[in-house]
Every structure is written in structure tokens, then in C-alpha cells.
Scaffold this active site. Structure first.
Site, short mmCIF file in Angstrom:
data_model
loop_
_atom_site.label_atom_id
_atom_site.label_comp_id
_atom_site.label_asym_id
_atom_site.label_seq_id
_atom_site.Cartn_x
_atom_site.Cartn_y
_atom_site.Cartn_z
N TYR A 187 13.99 33.31 10.69
CA TYR A 187 15.03 33.66 9.66
C TYR A 187 16.26 32.61 9.24
CZ TYR A 187 13.74 38.50 10.74
OH TYR A 187 13.18 39.77 10.90
N GLU B 15 31.62 58.23 15.29
CA GLU B 15 31.01 58.41 14.16
C GLU B 15 31.74 58.86 12.88
OE1 GLU B 15 28.51 61.93 15.18
OE2 GLU B 15 26.79 60.65 14.78
#
Ligand code: NI
Length: 395
Positions: A302, A376
Site C-alpha cells: 500500500y 460502544e
């Protein structure tokens, strides 16, 4: 248009529990790079439910499109990676991975959830913002050649062509409720180095009748250290690590073949390819000067992730408006790699980080570990930031 921010925040708060459930589903059902068949189906199902059109690219990629007012006025791409890692999960949670040896240990379940959440919000508010938002649910971030490069070859940045692209990444070192941005160089390019060294093997007691390729390899490892230390501008980070040497099998036989592997990382594309030449030249001349032959293969990975400075500044200001300036930090540079670099080579890109850590709750494990998890409550923030940038950035 003035209260778009409040509307986005209200919807994100209202939907937050639903999208925590979405994350649980994705987390429990992880799939490896380029095998995201169920995941892709699940994303399409959700988009159908939201009434958002999409097409499938790169087999398991899903490219959605939401049109606001004046759809041609601006086109912005929002990207989430959807693949998981070959790691056996050790978290004892109800939504633990059901696929043995596979785990969402890099938070791509969270990225996918946040983009789905942003998509639902942007679609419901589509009369309140202008342009077109392209949703890129991308396969194969974790493995060469990188899903981004495949999608680009298949034309993901055309018809319509986005003028900017955003992606978020979970950051366990950053407390939940915060984001971080960085202009310019963000993450490194990563290339894999493979060497095969050959010589005449023989009895260890008669080295003069052999080519001692163990000694040759040792010289090469040392010589390669000068590639960076003597040639790279010290103000731009770069890393070269030889991580494996395999050759020989006993105490008294000089082997005839040996293999070495390593990684090379950089934050400058010109230097990157110059370094490849130096690596080849130094390794070859060292081997030849000692009578060995060498075969070198550099697997080009990459490119570096470079955030467009103007776009990053704009996104950071918008983030400050949404979250309060005290919750926006500057990300440190990293020598890890991300295939988002392929997009940022083509069009202005901004890769930012979503805080998911919570020291009080003991949520501190880093990505790519079997105990990685998030606070979360980050999902609500991740959704609203993506939606906000999708609606407001890139002018
Ligand atoms: Ni990742």
C-alpha cells in the site's frame, strides 16, 4: 439548514442502540479478506431496508449512493472497510465471533456500522443537504493487493467522481467521545522484501571450499541498515526491518541456500522507490563481492496515507463544531499501513480516528489482538461524524 447538526445528533442518539445491535451481528460473523460474502449480503439487506440504491463491485464490495438536493453540486465518498483478521477471539462477550479463528480485531465491524448509521441518517435528511454521497463498503483492507486498489481499477472513483473521500478508523488509545485528525502524512507505505541467497555449500571444516552464505546474509543485514541511516532525510520517518532468516539445519554443514524476509516502510513516495533500488543494489553487490548469488523480490504494498491539508483542516473544523474543540486532537503519525492510501493518491482524502478507548472500563487493548474491543458509546459519535462530514464537507 441551520439545525442540521441537531437533527443529525438527534437521529444518531435515537438509532444508537439499533446500530450497536448491527455491530454485534457483524462482530459475531466476521469474514476474512475477499471472502466477505455474508457481510456483503448483510450490508445490502440493510441498505434495501433504508431505501438506498447500491451496486456490487470487487465481488463483495457494496457501493451505495444517496442523493441530496442538487445531486450534481458535489460528490463526496465515505469509505468503510468490511473484512476481519485470522485471529481467534478471546473476549467473553455474547456477540463473540462465531467463526473459529476469525475476528474483527481491527474494528472494521465498527467502521461498517458507523457508515451504515451515517447512511440511514443522511438518507432521512436528504432534503437538508446538497450533492451526492457515495458509500464505499470495501472488501480486503487487510491483505494485498488491498480492496481499495481493486475498487479503483473497477472505477469506484468515477460516475460520479467524488471530489473528496473520508474514512474513520477506531483508535483504542483515544478516549471515547474524541476524534483525531492530522494533515499530510498519516500512515506509511509498506513493502515486503524477499531475498534468496545461494552459494556453494559444504563441510563447515573446509570453509575455503564453500561460499558461506550465512556470513553473506549477516553482512547484508548489517549493510541494509545504511539504506535509511545514510540515505533517507532524517526528518521523514522510514523503517527497514529484516524479520526472518531461514537457512542451514545443523552445526557442521554450510548450507547452499538461504531465505530472508523483511518489511520496508516510508512516508514519501519518491524516497520509497529510490530505497527499493538501494536495497537491491547493496544486497546484490554485497552478495556478489562474497561470491554468492542473490535473488531479490520486493512486493510493493500500500502507498502512504497522505491527508489533503485543506480537506483535513475543513473536516477538523467541522468536527470541532460537532463535538466541541476540546474533543478533537491531533493524531500522531504511524508506520502502520492502510489501503486508504490508494484513494488519497487519486483524490483529496481525510483519514481520521474515532476514540473507542475507556481506561475506567478497562477498554485499552490495541487492534490486532485477541482481546481488542471498544466502548460502544463510540458508535453514536462515529455515525454522526460520518453523516456530518457527508453532508457538510468538501466544498
Ligand atoms: Ni484496520
Amino acid at each position: 439548514m441551520n439545525n442540521l447538526k441537531e437533527k443529525i445528533k438527534n437521529l444518531a442518539a435515537a438509532y444508537s442502540d439499533n446500530f450497536i445491535d448491527v455491530r454485534h451481528h457483524l462482530h459475531a460473523n466476521p469474514e476474512l479478506s475477499y471472502e466477505e460474502v455474508q457481510t456483503s449480503g448483510y450490508i445490502r439487506q440493510r441498505l434495501d431496508e433504508f431505501g438506498i440504491p447500491y451496486k456490487v463491485m470487487a465481488k463483495t464490495g457494496v457501493i451505495g449512493s444517496i442523493q441530496g438536493k442538487n445531486p450534481g453540486k458535489r460528490v463526496i465518498a465515505l469509505r468503510a472497510d468490511i473484512d476481519a483478521l485470522p485471529i481467534e477471539e478471546k473476549n467473553d462477550v455474547p456477540y463473540r465471533s462465531k467463526n473459529q479463528g476469525v475476528m474483527h480485531a481491527c474494528g472494521h465491524d465498527v467502521h461498517t456500522t458507523c457508515l451504515l448509521g451515517a447512511a440511514k441518517i443522511l438518507n432521512e435528511l436528504r432534503n437538508e443537504w446538497e450533492g451526492t454521497v457515495k458509500l464505499i463498503f470495501q472488501p480486503g483492507e487487510e491483505r494485498n493487493p488491498g480492496g481499495a486498489s481493486i475498487l479503483i481499477k473497477e472505477g469506484v472513483l468515477k460516475n460520479p467522481a467524488p471530489s473528496a473521500i473520508f474514512a474513520l478508523h477506531v483508535h483504542p488509545g483515544l478516549p471515547v467521545g474524541r476524534f483525531s485528525f492530522r494533515p499530510g502524512k498519516v500512515m506509511a507505505s509498506a513493502d515486503e522484501l524477499y531475498f534468496t541467497i545461494k552459494g556453494k555449500g559444504g563441510h563447515a571444516a573446509t570453509p575455503h571450499l564453500t561460499t558461506d552464505i550465512i556470513l553473506v546474509a549477516s553482512h547484508i543485514v548489517v549493510a541494509l541498515q545504511q539504506v535509511i541511516s545514510r540515505n533517507n532525510n532524517p526528518l521523514t520517518p522510514s523503517v527497514l526491518s529484516i524479520c526472518s532468516i531461514q537457512g542451514g539445519h545443523t552445526t557442521n554443514v554450510i548450507p547452499s541456500e538461504l531465505k530472508m524476509m523483511g518489511t520496508f516502510r516510508a512516508l514519501d513516495e519518491t524516497w520509497r522507490f529510490r530505497a527499493h533500488e538501494l536495497i537491491k543494489k547493496i544486497a546484490t553487490s554485497t552478495a556478489e563481492s562474497m561470491g554468492a548469488t542473490i535473488d531479490i523480490h520486493i512486493d510493493v504494498g500500500y502507498p502512504a496515507v497522505i491527508n489533503n491539508e485543506k480537506l483535513n483542516d475543513e473536516a477538523r473544523k467541522l468536527a470541532e463544531e460537532l463535538m466541541g474543540a476540546e474533543n478533537i486532537e491531533t493524531t500522531e503519525m504511524r508506520m502502520g499501513a492502510e489501503d486508504f492510501g490508494y484513494y488519497s493518491q487519486e483524490i483529496p482524502g481525510c483519514f481520521y480516528r474515532l476514540g473507542v478507548g475507556n481506561v475506567e472500563k478497562g477498554i485499552t487493548a490495541t487492534v490486532h489482538t485477541p482481546i481488542f474491543n471498544i466502548d460502544e458509546s463510540a458508535i453514536k459519535y462515529g455515525m454522526e461524524m460520518m453523516a456530518w462530514l457527508g453532508a457538510k464537507a468538501g466544498y
